[in-house]
Design a protein around this motif. Structure first.
Motif, PDB file in Angstrom:
ATOM      1  N   LEU A   1       0.836  -1.203   0.000  1.00  0.00           N
ATOM      2  CA  LEU A   1       0.000   0.000   0.000  1.00  0.00           C
ATOM      3  C   LEU A   1       0.876   1.261   0.000  1.00  0.00           C
ATOM      4  O   LEU A   1       0.562   2.243  -0.681  1.00  0.00           O
ATOM      5  CB  LEU A   1      -0.906  -0.021   1.244  1.00  0.00           C
TER       6      LEU A   1
ATOM      7  N   CYS B   1       2.070   1.936  -3.388  1.00  0.00           N
ATOM      8  CA  CYS B   1       1.009   2.571  -4.199  1.00  0.00           C
ATOM      9  C   CYS B   1       1.035   4.083  -4.005  1.00  0.00           C
ATOM     10  O   CYS B   1       0.706   4.843  -4.925  1.00  0.00           O
ATOM     11  CB  CYS B   1      -0.369   2.052  -3.795  1.00  0.00           C
ATOM     12  N   LEU B   2       1.400   4.528  -2.821  1.00  0.00           N
ATOM     13  CA  LEU B   2       1.437   5.964  -2.545  1.00  0.00           C
ATOM     14  C   LEU B   2       2.742   6.605  -3.014  1.00  0.00           C
ATOM     15  O   LEU B   2       2.750   7.746  -3.485  1.00  0.00           O
ATOM     16  CB  LEU B   2       1.270   6.213  -1.039  1.00  0.00           C
TER      17      LEU B   2
ATOM     18  N   PRO C   1       3.171   7.450  -7.320  1.00  0.00           N
ATOM     19  CA  PRO C   1       2.807   8.730  -7.963  1.00  0.00           C
ATOM     20  C   PRO C   1       3.682   9.902  -7.512  1.00  0.00           C
ATOM     21  O   PRO C   1       3.921  10.825  -8.292  1.00  0.00           O
ATOM     22  CB  PRO C   1       1.347   8.944  -7.547  1.00  0.00           C
TER      23      PRO C   1
ATOM     24  N   TYR D   1       6.734   9.735  -9.557  1.00  0.00           N
ATOM     25  CA  TYR D   1       6.404  10.196 -10.923  1.00  0.00           C
ATOM     26  C   TYR D   1       6.329  11.724 -10.962  1.00  0.00           C
ATOM     27  O   TYR D   1       6.877  12.371 -11.864  1.00  0.00           O
ATOM     28  CB  TYR D   1       5.087   9.563 -11.349  1.00  0.00           C
ATOM     29  N   TRP D   2       5.711  12.287  -9.963  1.00  0.00           N
ATOM     30  CA  TRP D   2       5.551  13.743  -9.882  1.00  0.00           C
ATOM     31  C   TRP D   2       6.922  14.425  -9.790  1.00  0.00           C
ATOM     32  O   TRP D   2       7.164  15.460 -10.390  1.00  0.00           O
ATOM     33  CB  TRP D   2       4.682  14.062  -8.665  1.00  0.00           C
TER      34      TRP D   2
ATOM     35  N   PHE E   1       5.732   4.218 -13.577  1.00  0.00           N
ATOM     36  CA  PHE E   1       4.879   4.553 -12.425  1.00  0.00           C
ATOM     37  C   PHE E   1       3.588   3.744 -12.468  1.00  0.00           C
ATOM     38  O   PHE E   1       3.150   3.168 -11.464  1.00  0.00           O
ATOM     39  CB  PHE E   1       4.618   6.066 -12.410  1.00  0.00           C
TER      40      PHE E   1
ATOM     41  N   PHE F   1       2.435   1.016  -9.773  1.00  0.00           N
ATOM     42  CA  PHE F   1       1.175   1.165  -9.047  1.00  0.00           C
ATOM     43  C   PHE F   1       0.310  -0.095  -9.212  1.00  0.00           C
ATOM     44  O   PHE F   1      -0.259  -0.601  -8.238  1.00  0.00           O
ATOM     45  CB  PHE F   1       0.410   2.399  -9.551  1.00  0.00           C
TER      46      PHE F   1
ATOM     47  N   VAL G   1      -6.499   4.916  -1.301  1.00  0.00           N
ATOM     48  CA  VAL G   1      -5.189   5.211  -1.907  1.00  0.00           C
ATOM     49  C   VAL G   1      -5.352   5.595  -3.384  1.00  0.00           C
ATOM     50  O   VAL G   1      -4.628   6.462  -3.890  1.00  0.00           O
ATOM     51  CB  VAL G   1      -4.229   3.999  -1.731  1.00  0.00           C
ATOM     52  N   VAL G   2      -6.332   4.982  -4.069  1.00  0.00           N
ATOM     53  CA  VAL G   2      -6.576   5.328  -5.479  1.00  0.00           C
ATOM     54  C   VAL G   2      -6.907   6.815  -5.608  1.00  0.00           C
ATOM     55  O   VAL G   2      -6.406   7.501  -6.515  1.00  0.00           O
ATOM     56  CB  VAL G   2      -7.716   4.458  -6.064  1.00  0.00           C
TER      57      VAL G   2
ATOM     58  N   VAL H   1      -6.048   9.290  -3.472  1.00  0.00           N
ATOM     59  CA  VAL H   1      -4.869  10.115  -3.141  1.00  0.00           C
ATOM     60  C   VAL H   1      -3.835  10.016  -4.268  1.00  0.00           C
ATOM     61  O   VAL H   1      -3.328  11.041  -4.758  1.00  0.00           O
ATOM     62  CB  VAL H   1      -4.256   9.670  -1.787  1.00  0.00           C
ATOM     63  N   ALA H   2      -3.527   8.773  -4.682  1.00  0.00           N
ATOM     64  CA  ALA H   2      -2.511   8.566  -5.716  1.00  0.00           C
ATOM     65  C   ALA H   2      -2.950   9.203  -7.035  1.00  0.00           C
ATOM     66  O   ALA H   2      -2.132   9.804  -7.750  1.00  0.00           O
ATOM     67  CB  ALA H   2      -2.246   7.070  -5.904  1.00  0.00           C
TER      68      ALA H   2
ATOM     69  N   VAL I   1      -2.347  12.918  -6.832  1.00  0.00           N
ATOM     70  CA  VAL I   1      -0.909  13.239  -6.894  1.00  0.00           C
ATOM     71  C   VAL I   1      -0.398  13.080  -8.336  1.00  0.00           C
ATOM     72  O   VAL I   1       0.338  13.937  -8.845  1.00  0.00           O
ATOM     73  CB  VAL I   1      -0.098  12.346  -5.915  1.00  0.00           C
ATOM     74  N   ALA I   2      -0.844  11.995  -8.991  1.00  0.00           N
ATOM     75  CA  ALA I   2      -0.381  11.743 -10.362  1.00  0.00           C
ATOM     76  C   ALA I   2      -0.909  12.792 -11.338  1.00  0.00           C
ATOM     77  O   ALA I   2      -0.304  13.032 -12.392  1.00  0.00           O
ATOM     78  CB  ALA I   2      -0.818  10.348 -10.801  1.00  0.00           C
TER      79      ALA I   2
END
Lengths: 58, 457
Positions: free
Chosen positions: A14, A17-18, A21, A24-25, A34, A38, B189-190, B192-193, B196-197
Motif C-alpha cells: 500500500l 502505491c502511494l 505517484p 512520478y511527480w 509509475f 502502481f 489510496v486510489v 490520493v494517488a 498526486v499523479a
C-alpha cells in the motif's frame, strides 16, 4: 509469525502505491514505470491483505 | 387494511428479531473499531462524482477548503450530539426505537422509502462503474444534461454491470463484505494517488510552491461549467453536512452507536469525514480538472493511474453497491415475505434499470440532498420524543404502550414537513435545516394534548 509477515508485506504494498505517484511527480519515474509499479503494488496489496485477513496460506 | 398492515409489520419484526434487545455491556466495542468503520465506509464510488461536481459548479479553492472543513465538522458534531447520545441511552437500532414511537405501520413505510432510496443510490454507483467499463469500449459517457439513456451501448453496459453486481450479491454477500473491507484502504489510496499523479499535468511544481496558484486558477477557479449552477461556500458547507443526513440527524447510525461505550464515540466519525469525504472530494476535483472537466470517473482514474485506476472505479462501485443492494433487499423483504435471494434479485434488477438513467448520476448532488431530506423528519420525531417529551411531561412511546399500528401524528409531521420543504423558496441544499426545526416543533405541539390527558388520568 507468517501472518505478521504477510501483514507487513500488505502494508508495504500500500505504501508503494502511494510512493509511486510521488516519484512520478518528482520525475524519478517515467509514466509507464509509475503505472506498472502502481498496478503491481495494488496486486500485492490484494494478495497479501487477503492472505493476512484469512490468516492461512491461500 | 389495519390487519394487513399488522401482518406485514409482524413479518418485518421477524427479520429484525436478532437486534430486538438492547446491546448488552459485554458487546460494546472499542473506539478504534469505530474509527476503522468510519474510515472504511466513507470512501465510495460516488466520491469520484461529488468532488468533481464542486469543480464543475465553480466553487473557488478558498470556499471549497472552508466549506469542507466546516461542513464536515458539523456532520461530526451531528453524529456526536444528536445520534450517538440517543443510541447510547437506548442501545437500540432506529428500527426498534421508531417502532415504539411511531408504530409498526410507520416503521414499514420508513423501510419502503429507505429501500427505494437505496436502490437509486446503488444505481448511481453502478453508473460510476459503467463509466470505467464504457471507457474500454469507447462508449460515450452521458452528458451533464441527460435524463434518459443516450445510447443503447450505455444501457447495455449499465444493465450488464447491474445484473453482475446483483448475482454476486446473491451468491455471497458476506464474502463480498469481507472483500470490501480489504478493498477500502486501497480505494482510498486510489483517490490520493490519482490526485498526486494528476498534479504534474496541471503544472504543479514538485516543491508545491505554485500549488495554491494552480488550485485557484486551474482547478477550483470559481467559474462554473456551462449549464451548471454557481456554488458558494454555503452550498459546500451544507452539502458536506447533509451528505450523510439520514445517518446522523436521521439517526439510522443508531445501529452502529448502540455498541459505543460513550456518546463521545461520535467524534470518531471524523475519521470518515476528513480523510474520507474531505480528502476524496479534493482528490476527485484535482482529477477532473486534469481531464478538462470531463465528468467521467473512468476517464479521470485512467488518465491518472492507468488500468489500475479503472479497476479502482469499478471496485469502488461494486463494493459500495453491494451493501446498498443488501440493505434495500432487507428493507423490502418484509413487504413481500420472499426469500432473501429473490428479493435481492428483484431489488438488483430494479437498480440495474435505474442505473441506465443518467439523471441519478449527473444530478447526484441533488439526489443526495433529496435522500437526506426525505428521511430527516423521522430523526426529528425521534429526537422530540427522546429529549423534549420527558421535559414537557408528554407521555413518550405511546404507539408501543397503546398498541397503535400507526402514530398518525408522526405520519402527519413526516408528510407535512416534506410538503413544506418542497415549497420552500430556498435552494434545495438549505431546506432540510428549517424543515428539521419545523418537524421537531410541529410534532411536539401536536402531542401537547397528551400531556393534559396524562394529567387527567
Amino acid at each position: 509469525m507468517l501472518k505478521a509477515f504477510t501483514g507487513l508485506l500488505a502494508a508495504l504494498s500500500l505504501l508503494a502505491c502511494l510512493v509511486a505517484p510521488v516519484a512520478y511527480w518528482h520525475g524519478a519515474l517515467a509514466e509507464g514505470a509509475f503505472r506498472s509499479l502502481f498496478a503491481g503494488a495494488s496486486l500485492g496489496w490484494f494478495v497479501f491483505a487477503t492472505w493476512f485477513a484469512v490468516g492461512r496460506k491461500p | 387494511m389495519a390487519s394487513k398492515l399488522a401482518g406485514l409489520a409482524a413479518r418485518m419484526d421477524q427479520l429484525y428479531e436478532f437486534d430486538r434487545e438492547p446491546v448488552s455491556e459485554d458487546k460494546l466495542q472499542s473506539g478504534r473499531r469505530f474509527a476503522g468503520l468510519f474510515a472504511g465506509e466513507h470512501v465510495a464510488a460516488t466520491e469520484f462524482v461529488i468532488g468533481a461536481f464542486f469543480v464543475l459548479h465553480g466553487v473557488t479553492a478558498r470556499d471549497l477548503l472552508l466549506g469542507l472543513a466546516l461542513g464536515n465538522l458539523l456532520a461530526v458534531l451531528s453524529w456526536t450530539f444528536i445520534c450517538a447520545p440517543i443510541a447510547v441511552r437506548t442501545r437500540l437500532t432506529l428500527y426498534w426505537y421508531l417502532r415504539q414511537i411511531a408504530g409498526p405501520g410507520l416503521t414499514l413505510l420508513y423501510n419502503i422509502a429507505n429501500a427505494f432510496l437505496y436502490c437509486i443510490l446503488a444505481g448511481a454507483m453502478i453508473s460510476v462503474s459503467a463509466t470505467a467499463i464504457g471507457l474500454g469500449f469507447r462508449i460515450p459517457t452521458p452528458q451533464l444534461t441527460d435524463i434518459l439513456p443516450a445510447s443503447a451501448a450505455w444501457v447495455a453496459v449499465a444493465l450488464s454491470l447491474g445484473v453482475a453486481f446483483t448475482i454476486l450479491a446473491i451468491l455471497g454477500f458476506e464474502k463480498l463484505s469481507r472483500f470490501a473491507q480489504i478493498a477500502s484502504p486501497w480505494i482510498f489510496v486510489v483517490f490520493v494517488a490519482g490526485a498526486v499523479a494528476a498534479l504534474p499535468r496541471l503544472g504543479v511544481a514538485p516543491d508545491l510552491s505554485n500549488f495554491w496558484e494552480v488550485a485557484a486558477t486551474r482547478i477550483w477557479n470559481g467559474i462554473p461549467t456551462e449549464g451548471q449552477e454557481k456554488f458558494h461556500v454555503g452550498h459546500v458547507i451544507f452539502f458536506a453536512w447533509f451528505a450523510n443526513l439520514a445517518m446522523h440527524v436521521g439517526l439510522s447510525d443508531m445501529a452502529l452507536f448502540r455498541y459505543a461505550r460513550t456518546w463521545k464515540y461520535g467524534l470518531y466519525s471524523a475519521f470518515g469525514m476528513y480523510p474520507g469525504h474531505m480528502l476524496a472530494w479534493i482528490a476527485s476535483g484535482i482529477m477532473v480538472a486534469a481531464v478538462n472537466r470531463e465528468m467521467n470517473p473512468g476517464l479521470m482514474a485512467y488518465d491518472a493511474l492507468g488500468v489500475a485506476g479503472v479497476f479502482g472505479v469499478m471496485l469502488a462501485g461494486w463494493t459500495t453497491a453491494n451493501p446498498t443492494l443488501y440493505r434495500a433487499g432487507l428493507a423490502l423483504q418484509a413487504v413481500t415475505n420472499w426469500p432473501r435471494w429473490k428479493i435481492t434479485l428483484v431489488a438488483g434488477l430494479a437498480t440495474a434499470v435505474l442505473a441506465c438513467f443518467p439523471v441519478f448520476f449527473v444530478r447526484l448532488l441533488d439526489y443526495v440532498a433529496i435522500y437526506g431530506l426525505v428521511l430527516m423528519p423521522v430523526g426529528a420525531i425521534v429526537f422530540a420524543e427522546h429529549w423534549l417529551f420527558p421535559r414537557l411531561g408528554i407521555e413518550p412511546h405511546r404507539a408501543a404502550r397503546y398498541g397503535w399500528i400507526m402514530n398518525w401524528r408522526a405520519f402527519a409531521v413526516w408528510a407535512g414537513t416534506l410538503v413544506v420543504c418542497f415549497l420552500m423558496p430556498v435552494h434545495l441544499f438549505f431546506r432540510w435545516l428549517p424543515g428539521y426545526v419545523l418537524a421537531i416543533a410541529a410534532y411536539t405541539v401536536l402531542n401537547l394534548p397528551a400531556r393534559k390527558e396524562q394529567a387527567r388520568a
